[in-house]
Each structure stands twice: as structure tokens, then as C-alpha cells.
Write a protein that holds these residues in place. Structure first.
Motif, PDB file in Angstrom:
ATOM      1  N   ASP A  19      51.070 -22.471  60.289  1.00  0.00           N
ATOM      2  CA  ASP A  19      51.604 -21.083  60.117  1.00  0.00           C
ATOM      3  C   ASP A  19      52.283 -20.407  58.394  1.00  0.00           C
ATOM      4  OD1 ASP A  19      54.378 -22.497  59.464  1.00  0.00           O
ATOM      5  OD2 ASP A  19      55.088 -21.197  61.649  1.00  0.00           O
ATOM      6  N   GLY A  20      51.820 -21.217  57.679  1.00  0.00           N
ATOM      7  CA  GLY A  20      52.286 -21.122  56.624  1.00  0.00           C
ATOM      8  C   GLY A  20      51.390 -20.833  55.915  1.00  0.00           C
ATOM      9  N   ASP A  21      50.873 -20.204  53.884  1.00  0.00           N
ATOM     10  CA  ASP A  21      50.147 -19.380  53.856  1.00  0.00           C
ATOM     11  C   ASP A  21      48.998 -20.977  53.207  1.00  0.00           C
ATOM     12  OD1 ASP A  21      48.852 -18.875  51.438  1.00  0.00           O
ATOM     13  OD2 ASP A  21      50.428 -18.299  49.977  1.00  0.00           O
ATOM     14  N   LEU A  22      48.192 -20.725  53.620  1.00  0.00           N
ATOM     15  CA  LEU A  22      47.527 -21.893  53.459  1.00  0.00           C
ATOM     16  C   LEU A  22      45.998 -21.424  53.177  1.00  0.00           C
ATOM     17  CD1 LEU A  22      47.141 -23.567  56.910  1.00  0.00           C
ATOM     18  CD2 LEU A  22      47.748 -24.154  54.837  1.00  0.00           C
ATOM     19  N   VAL A  54      40.747 -25.034  57.980  1.00  0.00           N
ATOM     20  CA  VAL A  54      42.258 -24.408  58.040  1.00  0.00           C
ATOM     21  C   VAL A  54      41.782 -24.048  59.066  1.00  0.00           C
ATOM     22  CG1 VAL A  54      43.863 -22.714  57.691  1.00  0.00           C
ATOM     23  CG2 VAL A  54      43.227 -23.770  55.812  1.00  0.00           C
ATOM     24  N   ARG A  55      40.803 -22.991  59.661  1.00  0.00           N
ATOM     25  CA  ARG A  55      40.034 -22.502  61.161  1.00  0.00           C
ATOM     26  C   ARG A  55      40.851 -23.613  61.713  1.00  0.00           C
ATOM     27  NH1 ARG A  55      36.692 -19.554  59.003  1.00  0.00           N
ATOM     28  NH2 ARG A  55      34.666 -20.545  59.629  1.00  0.00           N
ATOM     29  N   ARG A  56      39.303 -24.977  61.539  1.00  0.00           N
ATOM     30  CA  ARG A  56      39.427 -25.643  62.921  1.00  0.00           C
ATOM     31  C   ARG A  56      41.112 -26.270  62.894  1.00  0.00           C
ATOM     32  NH1 ARG A  56      38.303 -30.358  61.293  1.00  0.00           N
ATOM     33  NH2 ARG A  56      37.565 -30.264  59.494  1.00  0.00           N
ATOM     34  N   MET A  57      41.902 -26.900  61.869  1.00  0.00           N
ATOM     35  CA  MET A  57      42.653 -27.441  62.218  1.00  0.00           C
ATOM     36  C   MET A  57      43.800 -25.940  63.386  1.00  0.00           C
ATOM     37  SD  MET A  57      46.021 -26.900  61.404  1.00  0.00           S
ATOM     38  CE  MET A  57      46.234 -26.297  59.644  1.00  0.00           C
ATOM     39  N   ARG A  58      44.013 -24.908  62.770  1.00  0.00           N
ATOM     40  CA  ARG A  58      44.600 -24.319  63.459  1.00  0.00           C
ATOM     41  C   ARG A  58      44.328 -24.210  64.862  1.00  0.00           C
ATOM     42  NH1 ARG A  58      45.508 -19.415  58.900  1.00  0.00           N
ATOM     43  NH2 ARG A  58      47.959 -20.341  57.946  1.00  0.00           N
ATOM     44  N   LEU A  59      42.822 -24.028  65.139  1.00  0.00           N
ATOM     45  CA  LEU A  59      42.615 -23.645  66.514  1.00  0.00           C
ATOM     46  C   LEU A  59      42.385 -24.649  67.074  1.00  0.00           C
ATOM     47  CD1 LEU A  59      39.444 -20.807  65.752  1.00  0.00           C
ATOM     48  CD2 LEU A  59      41.593 -20.362  66.338  1.00  0.00           C
ATOM     49  N   HIS A  60      42.101 -25.494  66.599  1.00  0.00           N
ATOM     50  CA  HIS A  60      42.289 -27.144  67.753  1.00  0.00           C
ATOM     51  C   HIS A  60      43.736 -27.140  68.842  1.00  0.00           C
ATOM     52  CE1 HIS A  60      41.679 -30.739  68.699  1.00  0.00           C
ATOM     53  NE2 HIS A  60      43.072 -31.633  67.696  1.00  0.00           N
ATOM     54  N   ARG A  61      44.853 -26.964  67.388  1.00  0.00           N
ATOM     55  CA  ARG A  61      46.253 -26.704  68.147  1.00  0.00           C
ATOM     56  C   ARG A  61      46.504 -26.093  68.551  1.00  0.00           C
ATOM     57  NH1 ARG A  61      50.391 -28.289  63.146  1.00  0.00           N
ATOM     58  NH2 ARG A  61      49.211 -30.053  62.848  1.00  0.00           N
ATOM     59  N   ALA A  62      45.964 -24.670  68.278  1.00  0.00           N
ATOM     60  CA  ALA A  62      46.413 -23.484  69.322  1.00  0.00           C
ATOM     61  C   ALA A  62      45.764 -24.555  71.091  1.00  0.00           C
ATOM     62  CB  ALA A  62      45.385 -22.469  69.151  1.00  0.00           C
ATOM     63  N   GLU A  70      53.461 -23.445  78.201  1.00  0.00           N
ATOM     64  CA  GLU A  70      53.286 -22.454  79.554  1.00  0.00           C
ATOM     65  C   GLU A  70      53.728 -21.379  78.602  1.00  0.00           C
ATOM     66  OE1 GLU A  70      52.463 -21.526  82.426  1.00  0.00           O
ATOM     67  OE2 GLU A  70      52.606 -23.526  83.013  1.00  0.00           O
ATOM     68  N   THR A  71      53.984 -21.981  77.233  1.00  0.00           N
ATOM     69  CA  THR A  71      54.086 -21.011  75.883  1.00  0.00           C
ATOM     70  C   THR A  71      53.054 -19.606  75.762  1.00  0.00           C
ATOM     71  OG1 THR A  71      55.099 -22.874  74.451  1.00  0.00           O
ATOM     72  CG2 THR A  71      54.357 -20.425  73.246  1.00  0.00           C
ATOM     73  N   SER A  72      53.604 -18.050  75.756  1.00  0.00           N
ATOM     74  CA  SER A  72      52.440 -17.257  75.684  1.00  0.00           C
ATOM     75  C   SER A  72      52.043 -17.956  74.390  1.00  0.00           C
ATOM     76  CB  SER A  72      53.617 -16.253  75.210  1.00  0.00           C
ATOM     77  OG  SER A  72      53.633 -15.869  73.758  1.00  0.00           O
ATOM     78  N   GLN A  78      51.032 -17.092  66.450  1.00  0.00           N
ATOM     79  CA  GLN A  78      52.079 -16.787  65.745  1.00  0.00           C
ATOM     80  C   GLN A  78      52.628 -18.474  65.252  1.00  0.00           C
ATOM     81  OE1 GLN A  78      53.500 -13.642  64.950  1.00  0.00           O
ATOM     82  NE2 GLN A  78      54.486 -15.130  62.783  1.00  0.00           N
ATOM     83  N   ASP A  79      52.567 -18.863  65.365  1.00  0.00           N
ATOM     84  CA  ASP A  79      52.935 -20.591  65.428  1.00  0.00           C
ATOM     85  C   ASP A  79      51.610 -21.313  64.577  1.00  0.00           C
ATOM     86  OD1 ASP A  79      55.449 -20.592  66.466  1.00  0.00           O
ATOM     87  OD2 ASP A  79      55.109 -21.770  68.555  1.00  0.00           O
ATOM     88  N   CYS A  80      50.647 -20.730  65.207  1.00  0.00           N
ATOM     89  CA  CYS A  80      48.648 -21.170  63.963  1.00  0.00           C
ATOM     90  C   CYS A  80      48.637 -20.499  63.476  1.00  0.00           C
ATOM     91  CB  CYS A  80      48.228 -21.555  65.388  1.00  0.00           C
ATOM     92  SG  CYS A  80      48.796 -23.215  66.245  1.00  0.00           S
ATOM     93  N   GLY A  81      49.938 -19.863  62.714  1.00  0.00           N
ATOM     94  CA  GLY A  81      49.004 -19.064  62.010  1.00  0.00           C
ATOM     95  C   GLY A  81      48.263 -17.415  61.308  1.00  0.00           C
ATOM     96  N   TYR A  82      48.511 -17.423  63.361  1.00  0.00           N
ATOM     97  CA  TYR A  82      47.592 -15.886  63.630  1.00  0.00           C
ATOM     98  C   TYR A  82      48.881 -15.439  64.249  1.00  0.00           C
ATOM     99  CZ  TYR A  82      42.961 -18.347  63.196  1.00  0.00           C
ATOM    100  OH  TYR A  82      41.929 -18.961  63.104  1.00  0.00           O
ATOM    101  N   PRO A  83      49.190 -14.021  62.873  1.00  0.00           N
ATOM    102  CA  PRO A  83      50.504 -12.863  63.306  1.00  0.00           C
ATOM    103  C   PRO A  83      50.027 -12.585  64.034  1.00  0.00           C
ATOM    104  CG  PRO A  83      50.272 -12.803  60.827  1.00  0.00           C
ATOM    105  CD  PRO A  83      49.181 -13.974  61.214  1.00  0.00           C
ATOM    106  N   ASN A  84      48.750 -11.290  63.995  1.00  0.00           N
ATOM    107  CA  ASN A  84      48.207 -11.096  64.361  1.00  0.00           C
ATOM    108  C   ASN A  84      47.112 -11.687  66.237  1.00  0.00           C
ATOM    109  OD1 ASN A  84      46.610  -8.850  65.197  1.00  0.00           O
ATOM    110  ND2 ASN A  84      45.690  -7.752  63.833  1.00  0.00           N
ATOM    111  N   PRO A  85      47.630 -11.205  67.011  1.00  0.00           N
ATOM    112  CA  PRO A  85      46.962 -11.471  68.571  1.00  0.00           C
ATOM    113  C   PRO A  85      45.444 -11.249  68.657  1.00  0.00           C
ATOM    114  CG  PRO A  85      48.812 -10.299  69.244  1.00  0.00           C
ATOM    115  CD  PRO A  85      48.861 -10.297  67.475  1.00  0.00           C
TER     116      PRO A  85
END
Length: 275
Positions: A19-22, A54-62, A70-72, A78-85
Motif C-alpha cells: 500500500d506504499g509508494d511503488l 506491482v499490479r500483479r503482486m497487489r492483485l494476487h495478494r487481494a 471477511e474483511t470488506s 486500500q491495504d493492497c494499494g488501491y485507495p480508490n475502490p
């Protein structure tokens, strides 16, 4: 600093800061190189751009969190670097072919095989093979299996930077513990590739996989949902097979490349050594 060291430092930073500056500028700073030259070096060494990794890693983790928690959806985004739903939904749909909510509903992994609805346990082909013995070079991992991706990325980067792929076979993961019986922080696994050379290259660990009779399920789908394949293997196939698992860990052989294969088309052999 060796270019391999720069690459590994950047990969570690990416996995530690989903979720940082990548941005390319930040990753070039981590690599201690100019933005222009780092982008070219990274792409030449990995076959992907920084943005693609970066995109592949973030989406795999999500994806892994969607089917295990059960997390929303918005919080996971947000946790995976996408502040805009909305941008998260668009990126996820573009990669996985469905919305995050649809992926969650289709891939829920919280019901034991025997308690799932009739017909709800998705079966995949299983065959008994005489698998060869294999030596695997790579890196050990301790902790959640869903986070082993960093070790796979690191091992692949080390192999690529040393031009060793001609001596390697497919990528392989070895999983020593039952994720439902061992604390997450204590799970042991190994990420690497089959080694067909002689001496083990410097910086790599190695494990030996014994050959012999092996139940092999070829699973098609995202890595995040592999647990459903194991549920089918252990809860569906094994009880009616008349077979007994050997006292050896299961391992996975990855048959195609997640860098250029849509998640729904990924093929993985889930291998259970038999007594």
C-alpha cells in the motif's frame, strides 16, 4: 552494487509495501539508479515492467484475502494499494475476469469438503503417475503460504540474472505443513525451480523430492484458490481411491507463467506422494 542485488532489493520493497509508494521514481530510488536506466534494466532482467509486477503482486495478494477473510472489499483494496475502490474493481476485473465480490462468492474456502453442498466441491482430473525424483533450487519461506510469492519472485530473479534458466525445469513449491493445523507464522515452505545442473549455485538452498507413485491433480485457476483443489484432493478423491499418502510433503509444479497467463488459465499440478 551488483544488478542482481538492486533487483532483489526492489522486489523485497514491493512485497513489503503493497500500500506504499511503488511508483517508478520510488523503485528507481530503492535501486539506486536513474529512473530511465532502472526501468530498462528491470524489464530486461524480469521480462516485465515495474508497473506490471506491482499490479500483479497487489492483485494476487487481494485475491488471496478475498477468499480467506471477511474483511470488506474496500479495506482490502486500500491495504493492497488501491485507495480508490472503483479503480480496484476495474483493475481486478481486467486481470481476473470478474469483480472482487464475484470472485469472493465463487471462491470461498471456509467450508470443509464434507459440509459443502452436493455438487459444490469442484473436482479436477486426478491421475497416479510415476513422478521422477527432482532437485529444486530456491529459497525457504516461513509464514503464510499466500506470501510465498516474494520468494518465488526472488528465486526467479536470481536465476534470470545469472542466465541459469537453460539448466532449470518448471517452478516448484514444496509445502511442509497443514495450514489448518499449524500456526500461520510457523508454516514452512520452499519456492524455487527444478535444477538440472550439477553444483548448487551460490546463494540458493536446495531440496530433494523423491520420485515414485504420486497422485497428481491438474488444477486450473488462480493461485489464490488452490486450497479448493487440495480440499477436492483430500476430501473427494483420496477417501474413495484406496490409496495412502506417503510420509512426504505435497508439492506444486507450475505449468505456465503468471506473467503472461490470465489467472483463470493458470495450470498447477498438485502432487501428493503415495505410500
Amino acid at each position: 552494487m551488483r544488478y542482481e542485488d538492486r533487483l532483489l532489493r526492489v522486489l523485497t520493497y514491493v512485497h513489503d509495501n503493497p500500500d506504499g509508494d511503488l511508483s517508478l521514481d520510488r523503485l528507481a530510488e530503492v535501486a539506486a539508479m536513474s529512473r530511465f536506466h532502472w526501468h530498462r534494466v528491470f524489464h530486461a532482467m524480469t521480462g516485465e515492467t515495474c508497473a506490471q509486477v506491482v499490479r500483479r503482486m497487489r492483485l494476487h495478494r487481494a485475491a488471496g484475502r478475498l477468499v480467506r477473510e471477511e474483511t470488506s472489499v474496500d479495506e482490502i483494496a486500500q491495504d493492497c494499494g488501491y485507495p480508490n475502490p472503483r479503480s480496484f474493481v476495474q483493475a481486478f476485473r481486467a486481470s481476473y475476469g470478474v469483480t472482487p465480490m464475484a470472485f469472493r462468492q465463487a471462491g470461498r474456502l471456509d467450508a470443509p469438503a464434507l459440509l459443502q453442498r452436493r455438487g459444490g466441491l469442484k473436482m479436477h482430473p486426478v491421475e497416479i503417475r510415476d513422478n521422477p525424483a527432482r532437485r529444486v533450487i530456491g529459497l525457504p519461506h516461513t509464514g503464510a503460504y499466500m506470501l510465498i510469492g516474494e520468494k518465488f519472485e526472488t528465486a526467479a530473479a536470481m536465476i534470470g540474472s545469472r542466465d541459469l534458466w537453460e539448466k532449470c525445469g518448471p517452478m516448484i513449491g514444496v509445502y511442509y505443513d497443514d495450514a489448518d493445523a499449524v500456526a500461520v507464522d510457523d508454516l514452512r515452505s520452499f519456492a524455487g525451480a527444478e535444477w538440472r545442473g550439477d553444483d548448487i549455485p551460490e546463494g540458493f538452498d536446495s531440496v530433494e523430492i523423491k520420485g515414485g507413485r504420486t497422485a497428481v491433480m491438474t488444477y486450473k485457476g488462480p493461485y489464490a484458490t488452490l486450497k479448493s483443489g487440495y480440499d477436492a484432493l483430500y476430501g473427494g478423491w483420496l477417501p474413495t481411491s484406496g490409496e495412502t499418502p506417503a510420509d512426504a510433503p505435497c508439492y506444486e509444479v507450475y505449468l505456465n507463467d503468471p506473467r503472461d497467463t490470465p489467472p483463470e488459465d493458470l495450470l498447477t499440478d498438485l502432487c501428493m506422494p503415495l505410500a
